[in-house]
Design a protein around this motif. Sequence first.
Motif, PDB file in Angstrom:
ATOM      1  N   PRO A 295       0.811  -1.228   0.000  1.00 28.40           N
ATOM      2  CA  PRO A 295       0.000   0.000   0.000  1.00 28.40           C
ATOM      3  C   PRO A 295       0.842   1.273   0.000  1.00 28.40           C
ATOM      4  CG  PRO A 295      -0.817  -1.572   1.625  1.00 28.40           C
ATOM      5  CD  PRO A 295       0.493  -2.089   1.150  1.00 28.40           C
ATOM      6  N   LEU A 296       1.897   1.306   0.824  1.00 25.09           N
ATOM      7  CA  LEU A 296       2.726   2.507   0.889  1.00 25.09           C
ATOM      8  C   LEU A 296       3.480   2.720  -0.425  1.00 25.09           C
ATOM      9  CD1 LEU A 296       4.171   2.297   4.526  1.00 25.09           C
ATOM     10  CD2 LEU A 296       2.460   3.897   3.650  1.00 25.09           C
ATOM     11  N   ALA A 297       4.007   1.640  -0.996  1.00 28.60           N
ATOM     12  CA  ALA A 297       4.730   1.764  -2.269  1.00 28.60           C
ATOM     13  C   ALA A 297       3.805   2.237  -3.382  1.00 28.60           C
ATOM     14  CB  ALA A 297       5.375   0.429  -2.640  1.00 28.60           C
ATOM     15  N   PHE A 298       2.572   1.763  -3.379  1.00 29.20           N
ATOM     16  CA  PHE A 298       1.602   2.183  -4.398  1.00 29.20           C
ATOM     17  C   PHE A 298       1.342   3.692  -4.304  1.00 29.20           C
ATOM     18  CE2 PHE A 298      -2.838   2.894  -5.745  1.00 29.20           C
ATOM     19  CZ  PHE A 298      -2.759   2.431  -7.045  1.00 29.20           C
ATOM     20  N   LEU A 299       1.137   4.181  -3.090  1.00 31.17           N
ATOM     21  CA  LEU A 299       0.874   5.610  -2.912  1.00 31.17           C
ATOM     22  C   LEU A 299       2.093   6.450  -3.294  1.00 31.17           C
ATOM     23  CD1 LEU A 299      -1.083   5.549   0.473  1.00 31.17           C
ATOM     24  CD2 LEU A 299      -2.018   5.888  -1.820  1.00 31.17           C
ATOM     25  N   ILE A 300       3.268   6.016  -2.872  1.00 30.12           N
ATOM     26  CA  ILE A 300       4.481   6.770  -3.189  1.00 30.12           C
ATOM     27  C   ILE A 300       4.740   6.773  -4.686  1.00 30.12           C
ATOM     28  CG2 ILE A 300       6.996   6.825  -2.893  1.00 30.12           C
ATOM     29  CD1 ILE A 300       6.546   5.764  -0.052  1.00 30.12           C
ATOM     30  N   ALA A 301       4.519   5.620  -5.340  1.00 31.09           N
ATOM     31  CA  ALA A 301       4.729   5.544  -6.792  1.00 31.09           C
ATOM     32  C   ALA A 301       3.799   6.502  -7.529  1.00 31.09           C
ATOM     33  CB  ALA A 301       4.528   4.112  -7.275  1.00 31.09           C
ATOM     34  N   LEU A 302       2.532   6.557  -7.115  1.00 30.98           N
ATOM     35  CA  LEU A 302       1.598   7.488  -7.737  1.00 30.98           C
ATOM     36  C   LEU A 302       2.063   8.931  -7.566  1.00 30.98           C
ATOM     37  CD1 LEU A 302      -1.957   6.095  -6.870  1.00 30.98           C
ATOM     38  CD2 LEU A 302      -0.775   6.035  -9.068  1.00 30.98           C
ATOM     39  N   PHE A 303       2.541   9.254  -6.364  1.00 34.61           N
ATOM     40  CA  PHE A 303       3.028  10.607  -6.135  1.00 34.61           C
ATOM     41  C   PHE A 303       4.238  10.902  -7.021  1.00 34.61           C
ATOM     42  CE2 PHE A 303       6.244  13.235  -4.072  1.00 34.61           C
ATOM     43  CZ  PHE A 303       5.557  14.437  -3.969  1.00 34.61           C
ATOM     44  N   LEU A 304       5.155   9.954  -7.146  1.00 26.39           N
ATOM     45  CA  LEU A 304       6.354  10.180  -7.945  1.00 26.39           C
ATOM     46  C   LEU A 304       6.021  10.370  -9.421  1.00 26.39           C
ATOM     47  CD1 LEU A 304       8.804   7.623  -6.267  1.00 26.39           C
ATOM     48  CD2 LEU A 304       8.740  10.109  -5.971  1.00 26.39           C
ATOM     49  N   VAL A 305       4.994   9.691  -9.883  1.00 24.31           N
ATOM     50  CA  VAL A 305       4.552   9.896 -11.269  1.00 24.31           C
ATOM     51  C   VAL A 305       4.079  11.334 -11.462  1.00 24.31           C
ATOM     52  CG1 VAL A 305       2.797   9.261 -12.970  1.00 24.31           C
ATOM     53  CG2 VAL A 305       4.013   7.474 -11.716  1.00 24.31           C
ATOM     54  N   THR A 306       3.382  11.880 -10.463  1.00 25.09           N
ATOM     55  CA  THR A 306       2.932  13.273 -10.572  1.00 25.09           C
ATOM     56  C   THR A 306       4.101  14.251 -10.618  1.00 25.09           C
ATOM     57  OG1 THR A 306       2.799  13.709  -8.174  1.00 25.09           O
ATOM     58  CG2 THR A 306       0.879  12.687  -9.234  1.00 25.09           C
ATOM     59  N   GLN A 307       5.269  13.831 -10.126  1.00 21.71           N
ATOM     60  CA  GLN A 307       6.444  14.685 -10.135  1.00 21.71           C
ATOM     61  C   GLN A 307       7.240  14.584 -11.445  1.00 21.71           C
ATOM     62  OE1 GLN A 307       7.206  16.904  -7.333  1.00 21.71           O
ATOM     63  NE2 GLN A 307       5.047  16.293  -7.316  1.00 21.71           N
ATOM     64  N   GLY A 308       6.792  13.694 -12.342  1.00 17.29           N
ATOM     65  CA  GLY A 308       7.451  13.569 -13.642  1.00 17.29           C
ATOM     66  C   GLY A 308       8.257  12.311 -13.820  1.00 17.29           C
TER      67      GLY A 308
END
Length: 575
Positions: free
Chosen positions: A184-197
């Motif tokens: 769950p934490l990796a999924f949320l962090i990955a989504l955030f990192l995608v928003t950063q480019g």
Amino acid sequence: MTANGLLQIGLFCVVIIALAKPLGAYMTGLFAGETTFLSPFLRPVERAIYRVCGINPREDQHWSVYALTMLLFNGAGFLLLFALMRLQQYLPLNPQGFGALAPDLSFNTAISFVTNTNWQNYAGETTMSYLTQMLGLTVQNFVSAATGIALAVALIRGFARRSAAGIGNFWVDLTRCTLYILLPLAFLIALFLVTQGMPQNLDAYVSATTLEGAQQTIAQGPVASQVAIKMLGTNGGGFFNANAAHPYENPTALSNFIQMVAIFAIGAGLTNVFGRMVGDQRQGWAVFAAMGILFLIGVGICYWAEAQGNPAFTALGVDQVAGNLQSGGNMEGKEVRFGIANSSLFAVITTAASCGAVNAMHDSFTALGGMIPLVNMLLGEVIIGGVGAGLYGMLLFCILSVFIAGLMVGRTPEYVGKKIEAREVKMTVLAILCIPLVVLGFTALATVLPDALKSVQDGGPHGFSEILYLYTSSAANNGSAFGGFTGNTPFYNMTGGIAMFIGRFFVILPMLAIAGSLAAKKSAPASVGTFPTHGPLFIALLVGVVLIVGGLTYFPALAVGPVVEHLMMQAGQLF
């Protein structure tokens, strides 16, 4: 050193302290089998995994069974990853057509990711297929991290249980770590990192024409998913060769901050888990405080050294010529978008936490600035440490500390209600000594073999530090490197792999023996003569023991490496 830099370091510390308690509460409930807010969604998946794999979740394993199960699981992971790298040219999801890795490099890399080290003697974007990155490396990022957390919880149960025969079930701990914490934490962090480019795709590499008219290949792929778990699980293996210094792996200042927080979050939370499970949260905060003191000492020295710049400029009388080059500190090997403060902070975090990801090249740090990441690893990476590994490493030092305190006052040492006797002390010493044996032994061997010395880029003490750093990073399961060193040779691939294996499993086995021994003991009620292990005196003793053991063991090696390099740089001699 600037006010802005200190503010950023302070903000990071505040966020980590704020996360420790809620994460600790969540993980404590999870490992106690309580219902969490994710249980309605994930409990059916968990039960299905047990049914398919034939696991009895109510089985409580003896420490020896727990250890054997863990070893067999990690052995199977090693074989699968080794096979993927040797056969990747025949497997799908390889749009660039990468061939097989050499046997010695496959051996080194497979051990590296299974042991949560993620040392990389290759450039990911020119070596690994998407399938190898995802099915091999990313999967090991999850399960090696989950293994570390499970082992830490097993040791905590040893302290918390009374007259028990078992220390838990490895399969249950592994499943819950992966399913309820890491995914769950990796999924949320990955989504955030995608928003950063950050890229997350399976497309082939793109060919672009530069302003000069040259052709450039721009690598991409499933980056965000690997970066999220590499930070969260303190793995550190980069999708790209430049790791977190690459703009695709670390696009913005905000992504940089989140990645640093991810490295420390679970390790900090596990100290709170320890306090909750032994029935006294003050015990967990004491361990956390000792880790925090060592961390702040390291950050302070590293940031100060890098902010001062290279002392050789002043010694050579060229500081005026250097002008803006060094007036703001040592920017060599650092990304302008991160600066000195965030580069120094990242370096200390990643080596304190057994992560190994880098957003600056440690080889380009000043002698003293580069010594701090080295010292963090030489101390056993107990300053937060790898997820799970840092806590059980620090708890071993807690056992040693109360043993020394017991010798001082002439009574049997106790820690959180358990008497520490000869068996526990012997196992602790075995676990602590295996790393210096490997680090110093292989370093000595490499400094006298002509073929091994060919890999060293620089002469003098800095060249010695490159060799020392390699084996320290390997045995401490970190994975970062002094960048000028050529590690992709049969000698270093094989000896480095052996160092990683010993540094991981030769610590784990004595630690699990201690867990089993403690779990079988009855609780020793505190008395007037019991040494309190939750106050400032114990914290100071614990910090002192960590520093003294590390100092006595490694000071001679540091003296002929970064220390003498610093003194010679002040005299104007460069390497």
